[in-house]
Design a protein around this motif. Sequence first.
Motif, PDB file in Angstrom:
ATOM      1  N   THR A  31      33.183  14.498  52.421  1.00 14.76           N
ATOM      2  CA  THR A  31      33.142  14.113  51.041  1.00 14.76           C
ATOM      3  C   THR A  31      32.845  15.341  50.326  1.00 14.76           C
ATOM      4  O   THR A  31      32.692  16.560  50.797  1.00 14.76           O
ATOM      5  CB  THR A  31      31.876  13.383  50.820  1.00 14.76           C
ATOM      6  OG1 THR A  31      31.896  12.767  49.474  1.00 14.76           O
ATOM      7  CG2 THR A  31      30.457  14.039  51.066  1.00 14.76           C
ATOM      8  N   PRO A  32      33.527  15.543  49.007  1.00 14.70           N
ATOM      9  CA  PRO A  32      33.609  16.817  48.423  1.00 14.70           C
ATOM     10  C   PRO A  32      32.226  17.408  48.126  1.00 14.70           C
ATOM     11  O   PRO A  32      31.391  16.588  48.028  1.00 14.70           O
ATOM     12  CB  PRO A  32      34.223  16.440  46.987  1.00 14.70           C
ATOM     13  CG  PRO A  32      35.051  15.358  47.393  1.00 14.70           C
ATOM     14  CD  PRO A  32      34.328  14.696  48.409  1.00 14.70           C
ATOM     15  N   PRO A  33      32.027  18.769  48.081  1.00 17.18           N
ATOM     16  CA  PRO A  33      30.750  19.457  48.043  1.00 17.18           C
ATOM     17  C   PRO A  33      29.992  18.992  46.645  1.00 17.18           C
ATOM     18  O   PRO A  33      28.928  19.043  46.599  1.00 17.18           O
ATOM     19  CB  PRO A  33      31.025  20.703  48.070  1.00 17.18           C
ATOM     20  CG  PRO A  33      32.363  21.096  47.902  1.00 17.18           C
ATOM     21  CD  PRO A  33      33.186  19.753  48.435  1.00 17.18           C
ATOM     22  N   GLU A  34      30.766  18.611  45.727  1.00 16.33           N
ATOM     23  CA  GLU A  34      30.085  18.224  44.483  1.00 16.33           C
ATOM     24  C   GLU A  34      29.325  16.882  44.579  1.00 16.33           C
ATOM     25  O   GLU A  34      28.392  16.698  43.990  1.00 16.33           O
ATOM     26  CB  GLU A  34      30.999  18.312  43.217  1.00 16.33           C
ATOM     27  CG  GLU A  34      32.217  17.380  43.616  1.00 16.33           C
ATOM     28  CD  GLU A  34      33.250  17.681  43.916  1.00 16.33           C
ATOM     29  OE1 GLU A  34      34.440  17.383  43.869  1.00 16.33           O
ATOM     30  OE2 GLU A  34      33.276  18.851  44.737  1.00 16.33           O
ATOM     31  N   ASN A  35      29.670  16.080  45.714  1.00 17.77           N
ATOM     32  CA  ASN A  35      28.690  14.878  45.908  1.00 17.77           C
ATOM     33  C   ASN A  35      27.502  15.208  46.713  1.00 17.77           C
ATOM     34  O   ASN A  35      26.655  14.165  46.924  1.00 17.77           O
ATOM     35  CB  ASN A  35      29.530  13.944  46.712  1.00 17.77           C
ATOM     36  CG  ASN A  35      30.748  13.440  45.823  1.00 17.77           C
ATOM     37  OD1 ASN A  35      30.898  13.487  44.718  1.00 17.77           O
ATOM     38  ND2 ASN A  35      31.748  13.116  46.622  1.00 17.77           N
ATOM     39  N   ASP A  36      27.197  16.467  46.982  1.00 15.65           N
ATOM     40  CA  ASP A  36      25.904  16.839  47.724  1.00 15.65           C
ATOM     41  C   ASP A  36      24.810  17.252  46.522  1.00 15.65           C
ATOM     42  O   ASP A  36      25.280  18.303  46.026  1.00 15.65           O
ATOM     43  CB  ASP A  36      26.110  17.866  48.900  1.00 15.65           C
ATOM     44  CG  ASP A  36      24.931  17.952  49.594  1.00 15.65           C
ATOM     45  OD1 ASP A  36      23.816  18.237  48.977  1.00 15.65           O
ATOM     46  OD2 ASP A  36      25.084  18.134  50.751  1.00 15.65           O
ATOM     47  N   VAL A  37      23.824  16.567  46.057  1.00 16.04           N
ATOM     48  CA  VAL A  37      23.021  17.195  44.942  1.00 16.04           C
ATOM     49  C   VAL A  37      21.650  17.209  45.443  1.00 16.04           C
ATOM     50  O   VAL A  37      21.298  17.046  46.765  1.00 16.04           O
ATOM     51  CB  VAL A  37      22.966  15.707  44.034  1.00 16.04           C
ATOM     52  CG1 VAL A  37      24.669  15.305  43.604  1.00 16.04           C
ATOM     53  CG2 VAL A  37      22.582  14.629  44.707  1.00 16.04           C
ATOM     54  N   THR A  38      20.698  17.758  44.681  1.00 25.04           N
ATOM     55  CA  THR A  38      19.284  18.139  44.711  1.00 25.04           C
ATOM     56  C   THR A  38      18.653  16.844  45.296  1.00 25.04           C
ATOM     57  O   THR A  38      18.940  15.829  44.788  1.00 25.04           O
ATOM     58  CB  THR A  38      18.672  18.617  43.581  1.00 25.04           C
ATOM     59  OG1 THR A  38      19.396  19.868  43.041  1.00 25.04           O
ATOM     60  CG2 THR A  38      17.314  18.873  43.562  1.00 25.04           C
ATOM     61  N   LEU A  39      17.922  17.042  46.057  1.00 28.91           N
ATOM     62  CA  LEU A  39      16.845  15.964  46.774  1.00 28.91           C
ATOM     63  C   LEU A  39      16.207  15.303  45.559  1.00 28.91           C
ATOM     64  O   LEU A  39      15.679  15.816  44.775  1.00 28.91           O
ATOM     65  CB  LEU A  39      16.156  16.360  47.821  1.00 28.91           C
ATOM     66  CG  LEU A  39      16.701  17.146  48.960  1.00 28.91           C
ATOM     67  CD1 LEU A  39      15.389  17.583  49.927  1.00 28.91           C
ATOM     68  CD2 LEU A  39      17.568  16.124  49.666  1.00 28.91           C
ATOM     69  N   GLY A  40      16.454  13.918  45.447  1.00 23.91           N
ATOM     70  CA  GLY A  40      15.786  13.132  44.561  1.00 23.91           C
ATOM     71  C   GLY A  40      16.488  12.800  43.272  1.00 23.91           C
ATOM     72  O   GLY A  40      16.298  11.903  42.548  1.00 23.91           O
ATOM     73  N   GLU A  41      17.666  13.393  43.432  1.00 19.95           N
ATOM     74  CA  GLU A  41      18.538  12.985  42.236  1.00 19.95           C
ATOM     75  C   GLU A  41      19.771  12.256  42.564  1.00 19.95           C
ATOM     76  O   GLU A  41      20.564  11.630  41.697  1.00 19.95           O
ATOM     77  CB  GLU A  41      19.132  14.495  41.591  1.00 19.95           C
ATOM     78  CG  GLU A  41      18.278  15.387  40.826  1.00 19.95           C
ATOM     79  CD  GLU A  41      18.878  16.562  40.556  1.00 19.95           C
ATOM     80  OE1 GLU A  41      20.124  16.724  40.218  1.00 19.95           O
ATOM     81  OE2 GLU A  41      17.971  17.447  39.739  1.00 19.95           O
ATOM     82  N   GLY A  42      19.981  11.819  43.669  1.00 15.87           N
ATOM     83  CA  GLY A  42      21.078  11.016  44.262  1.00 15.87           C
ATOM     84  C   GLY A  42      20.557   9.444  44.341  1.00 15.87           C
ATOM     85  O   GLY A  42      19.627   9.178  43.884  1.00 15.87           O
ATOM     86  N   GLN A  43      21.169   8.703  45.439  1.00 22.94           N
ATOM     87  CA  GLN A  43      21.104   7.563  45.791  1.00 22.94           C
ATOM     88  C   GLN A  43      20.344   7.139  46.964  1.00 22.94           C
ATOM     89  O   GLN A  43      20.154   5.963  47.263  1.00 22.94           O
ATOM     90  CB  GLN A  43      22.506   6.745  45.812  1.00 22.94           C
ATOM     91  CG  GLN A  43      23.470   7.263  46.830  1.00 22.94           C
ATOM     92  CD  GLN A  43      24.749   6.850  47.038  1.00 22.94           C
ATOM     93  OE1 GLN A  43      24.912   5.716  47.585  1.00 22.94           O
ATOM     94  NE2 GLN A  43      25.697   7.228  46.166  1.00 22.94           N
ATOM     95  N   ILE A  44      19.790   8.129  47.702  1.00 26.60           N
ATOM     96  CA  ILE A  44      19.222   8.034  49.141  1.00 26.60           C
ATOM     97  C   ILE A  44      17.646   7.848  48.678  1.00 26.60           C
ATOM     98  O   ILE A  44      16.984   8.346  47.812  1.00 26.60           O
ATOM     99  CB  ILE A  44      19.549   9.277  50.005  1.00 26.60           C
ATOM    100  CG1 ILE A  44      21.054   9.266  50.226  1.00 26.60           C
ATOM    101  CG2 ILE A  44      18.849   8.747  51.019  1.00 26.60           C
ATOM    102  CD1 ILE A  44      21.400  10.320  51.119  1.00 26.60           C
ATOM    103  N   ASN A  45      17.131   6.919  49.317  1.00 24.00           N
ATOM    104  CA  ASN A  45      15.639   6.378  49.109  1.00 24.00           C
ATOM    105  C   ASN A  45      15.031   7.509  50.218  1.00 24.00           C
ATOM    106  O   ASN A  45      14.281   6.924  51.177  1.00 24.00           O
ATOM    107  CB  ASN A  45      15.430   4.978  49.772  1.00 24.00           C
ATOM    108  CG  ASN A  45      14.142   4.507  49.477  1.00 24.00           C
ATOM    109  OD1 ASN A  45      13.074   5.287  49.118  1.00 24.00           O
ATOM    110  ND2 ASN A  45      13.882   3.640  49.602  1.00 24.00           N
ATOM    111  N   ILE A  46      14.756   8.675  49.530  1.00 28.56           N
ATOM    112  CA  ILE A  46      14.122   9.836  50.414  1.00 28.56           C
ATOM    113  C   ILE A  46      12.729   9.429  50.937  1.00 28.56           C
ATOM    114  O   ILE A  46      12.324   9.743  51.905  1.00 28.56           O
ATOM    115  CB  ILE A  46      14.213  11.200  49.932  1.00 28.56           C
ATOM    116  CG1 ILE A  46      15.810  11.345  49.855  1.00 28.56           C
ATOM    117  CG2 ILE A  46      13.412  12.129  50.456  1.00 28.56           C
ATOM    118  CD1 ILE A  46      16.295  12.608  49.092  1.00 28.56           C
TER     119      ILE A  46
END
Length: 286
Positions: A231-246
């Motif tokens: 996936t393109p690097p711009e899809n890797d975001v700061t922890l807590g700002e994305g869609q994953i239930n960290i």
Amino acid sequence: MKKILFPVCLAVLFVLGGADSFAQKGKLYTFPIGVESYTYRASFPKSVIATLDTIKALGITDMEGGAPRGMTEDEFKKLCDERGITISATGSGYEQIVKDPEATVKKAKALGASFVMVSWIPHQKAHFNLDNTKKAVEDFNRVGKVLKENGLTFCYHNHGYEFHPYEDGTLYDYIVKNTNPEYVSFEMDILWAQHGGADPVALLKKYGSRYKLMHLKDLKKGIKGDLTGGTPPENDVTLGEGQINIPEILRLAKKAGVKHYYIEDESNHEYEQMPKSIAYLKSLKE
């Protein structure tokens, strides 16, 4: 690099309030800050020392990585030791470890690592299949036994393509079920699990004790993944700002006994995002 280091240090002081320990009552994330060295893939070739100084300034004391090009494992370990950074895990190419597992053992021990991970199984792009899977299972069991006999733990790191449907599950399920737990453990990359259509929370509930390492990263909201493992690097975001239930992943990972957690920032904005990701982890409550 040196021009970058100073503002990063300021960011650490203002955003994190210093490099104090995570082991505080009520905190969800209570482990040493870890980083996957690939995060600084653009910086290490310019200056290993300046990059390690930046990592130290962030309060990071645990690393997954290997000696940069042109430097021996002993030389790299010495620089890390001087900064209080432990190399708890290192990586190996699939072909490399399959061909000569003893050489991998030698490098890992020179770095002081306890874990060796492989993050890619050779296959035709977007066409990972059962034959690839069966060969990997055979190879992993064999090299994992060699590593265990030398006091090391072998881990396979998922990359998303393993979640092709197979029978009543996926090819990833096949890998976990057919590898010997004595010789083969796993490193969960939570972004690549999510991107490949899996649920990291469900995987931890299903295979918890098999996971020993974890890559912490977040996938941009609205991005729908696939089985390509890319996936393109711009899809890797700061922890807590994305869609994953960290938060839920960390709760289950602690319960499962995951030993090391490494922030891996694959964006092209690691100097901006790393301090924010660390601050996010420190903000999480039980």
